[in-house]
Design an enzyme around this catalytic site. Structure first.
Site, mmCIF file in Angstrom:
data_model
loop_
_atom_site.group_PDB
_atom_site.id
_atom_site.type_symbol
_atom_site.label_atom_id
_atom_site.label_comp_id
_atom_site.label_asym_id
_atom_site.label_seq_id
_atom_site.Cartn_x
_atom_site.Cartn_y
_atom_site.Cartn_z
ATOM 1 N N GLU A 1 16.579 39.110 71.057
ATOM 2 C CA GLU A 1 17.594 38.331 70.344
ATOM 3 C C GLU A 1 18.294 37.322 71.244
ATOM 4 O O GLU A 1 19.189 36.607 70.792
ATOM 5 C CB GLU A 1 18.622 39.271 69.721
ATOM 6 C CG GLU A 1 18.069 40.131 68.603
ATOM 7 C CD GLU A 1 17.529 39.305 67.446
ATOM 8 O OE1 GLU A 1 18.198 38.322 67.059
ATOM 9 O OE2 GLU A 1 16.451 39.637 66.940
ATOM 10 N N THR B 1 41.597 68.388 74.546
ATOM 11 C CA THR B 1 41.897 69.280 73.428
ATOM 12 C C THR B 1 41.691 70.743 73.792
ATOM 13 O O THR B 1 42.427 71.620 73.333
ATOM 14 C CB THR B 1 41.022 68.917 72.216
ATOM 15 O OG1 THR B 1 41.325 67.589 71.805
ATOM 16 C CG2 THR B 1 41.253 69.859 71.053
ATOM 17 N N TYR C 1 47.826 67.364 67.255
ATOM 18 C CA TYR C 1 48.261 68.352 68.227
ATOM 19 C C TYR C 1 48.543 67.660 69.567
ATOM 20 O O TYR C 1 48.291 66.464 69.742
ATOM 21 C CB TYR C 1 47.174 69.420 68.404
ATOM 22 C CG TYR C 1 45.813 68.834 68.668
ATOM 23 C CD1 TYR C 1 45.437 68.455 69.957
ATOM 24 C CD2 TYR C 1 44.916 68.629 67.624
ATOM 25 C CE1 TYR C 1 44.193 67.887 70.193
ATOM 26 C CE2 TYR C 1 43.678 68.062 67.851
ATOM 27 C CZ TYR C 1 43.321 67.689 69.134
ATOM 28 O OH TYR C 1 42.106 67.115 69.370
ATOM 29 N N LYS D 1 29.606 60.959 71.116
ATOM 30 C CA LYS D 1 30.450 61.503 70.062
ATOM 31 C C LYS D 1 30.224 60.675 68.803
ATOM 32 O O LYS D 1 30.430 59.466 68.802
ATOM 33 C CB LYS D 1 31.921 61.467 70.483
ATOM 34 C CG LYS D 1 32.860 62.153 69.503
ATOM 35 C CD LYS D 1 34.295 62.194 70.043
ATOM 36 C CE LYS D 1 35.207 62.925 69.070
ATOM 37 N NZ LYS D 1 36.600 63.032 69.573
ATOM 38 N N THR E 1 37.300 65.245 74.414
ATOM 39 C CA THR E 1 36.041 64.771 73.831
ATOM 40 C C THR E 1 35.951 63.256 73.693
ATOM 41 O O THR E 1 34.854 62.714 73.553
ATOM 42 C CB THR E 1 35.818 65.401 72.443
ATOM 43 O OG1 THR E 1 36.907 65.061 71.581
ATOM 44 C CG2 THR E 1 35.689 66.909 72.552
ATOM 45 N N ASP E 2 37.082 62.531 73.740
ATOM 46 C CA ASP E 2 37.033 61.094 73.479
ATOM 47 C C ASP E 2 36.185 60.336 74.488
ATOM 48 O O ASP E 2 35.463 59.410 74.124
ATOM 49 C CB ASP E 2 38.447 60.517 73.456
ATOM 50 C CG ASP E 2 39.182 60.833 72.159
ATOM 51 O OD1 ASP E 2 38.579 61.463 71.272
ATOM 52 O OD2 ASP E 2 40.363 60.452 72.034
#
Length: 360
Positions: free
Chosen positions: A317, A43, A57, A196, A123-124
């Site tokens: 667990e 981006t 975008y 994120k 950023t992903d």
């Protein structure tokens, strides 16, 4: 004194003042850190149809030289130069790009002329790239991964200031030895801890339980803590001779889940599988047959959690000792995958890999 002498004296004065100005400018340049900006797309290099376009975008269209020219203030804080590693939206990040990037970072940081590196990134998957580099960079010099949540064409775009601050950080003495850092929204994070957390806001990057390492106040980075987990020069991982990484995939547990995804990943050639379990990394009964079949083929299973926070309790667990599972500590599934890939370049022994998860 005649007119000719006055003119001669005036010329001499101009030359002297010009020489002084040149010397002062050269002296200032010599005192600035040398920072290399490696661009991968994202981006921060994107473009929108209008100045209100903050979603929808086009990412990764602006080359690194244009990014640098768009922030002329960079020249006041560092001697910067750019290099394009890739030009992709970060959801398209691959192991191959990671290896290329990691090797190039190590080549550059081995040079005395380079004081620090900034990596521009979408950023992903920014957190994944930062953690990968945190494990494979072999230098104490600063490496800072930076991105933006809004393209440069948007009102209140965050990329230019993020890049400016990241460059200051990469050239700072304060960042030396801190591992690979992530800098957005005036907040400094460890590449290991950050994730994120929000789809579309500028304050998306957080380390929910552990918190940031520090912040920017004006143009000054201020640190309040450091990461205690091994990183960079203290790790055992060397990618210099690697051309690929072992295949590791992630499976996500949910109600009524079966082992069909695990079976498919095993057939596809996975060497390791990260199980993003419910709660404290729980595994459903219906998944165990597929898991045991995968292990017989040498697949290493790491238990993580889909909840995104918290420590996976070993033998909590699931009976990790009985089933030779690896507990992911507090790494989320996507970061557990990165550590498992690198661990598998050293060993496929679950006990040895478990030690790495406690250390890194």
């Amino acid at each position: 004194m005649n007119r000719k002498n006055y003119l001669f004296l005036a010329v001499i004065c101009v030359l002297v003042f010009s020489l002084q100005a040149v010397c002062l400018a050269a002296e200032k340049t010599d005192t600035l850190p040398n920072v290399k900006i490696l661009a991968t797309g994202g981006t921060i290099a994107g473009s929108g149809a209008t100045n209100t376009t903050t979603v929808g975008y086009t990412a990764a269209v602006t080359p690194v030289d244009a990014l640098i020219n768009d922030v002329p203030e960079l020249k006041k804080v560092a001697n910067v130069s750019g290099e394009q590693i890739s030009q992709i939206a970060s959801e398209n990040m691959t192991n191959e790009v990671w290896l290329t990037l990691g090797k190039r970072v190590n080549q550059l940081l081995a040079q005395d002329a380079i004081d620090g590196i900034v990596i521009t990134h979408g950023t992903d998957t920014l957190e994944e790239t930062a953690y990968f580099l945190n494990l494979v960079v072999k230098s104490n010099k600063p490496v800072v991964v930076v991105g933006s949540m809004r393209p440069p064409t948007a009102m209140s775009a965050d990329g230019m200031l993020n890049l400016y601050r990241a460059t200051i950080l990469a050239g700072s003495k304060e960042a030396i030895g801190k591992g690979v850092l992530v800098m957005l929204n005036d907040t400094i994070h460890s590449g290991r801890d950050v994730t994120k957390t929000i789809t579309d806001r500028v304050d998306t990057f957080r380390a929910p339980e552990i918190g940031p390492l520090g912040f920017f106040t004006g143009d000054q980075p201020v640190f309040y803590r450091t990461s205690l987990r091994k990183h960079t020069t203290a790790t055992e991982f060397d990618i210099n001779q690697l051309n690929d990484l072992p295949r590791v995939d992630i499976t996500y547990h949910y109600a009524n889940n079966t082992g069909v995804v695990i079976e498919a990943l095993t057939r596809a050639g996975a060497k390791g599988i990260v199980h993003a379990g419910t709660g404290n990394g729980s595994i459903g009964k219906a998944e165990y047959p597929a898991i045991e079949a995968a292990q017989k083929k040498g697949v290493v299973i790491v238990r993580s959690a889909r909840v995104g926070n918290g420590i996976i309790a070993r033998n909590g667990e699931a009976n990790d000792d009985k089933y030779n599972f690896v507990a992911s500590d507090n790494l989320n599934p996507q970061k557990a995958r990165i550590l498992l890939m690198l661990a598998l370049t050293k060993t496929n022994n679950p006990q040895e890999i478990q030690k790495m998860f406690w250390e890194y």
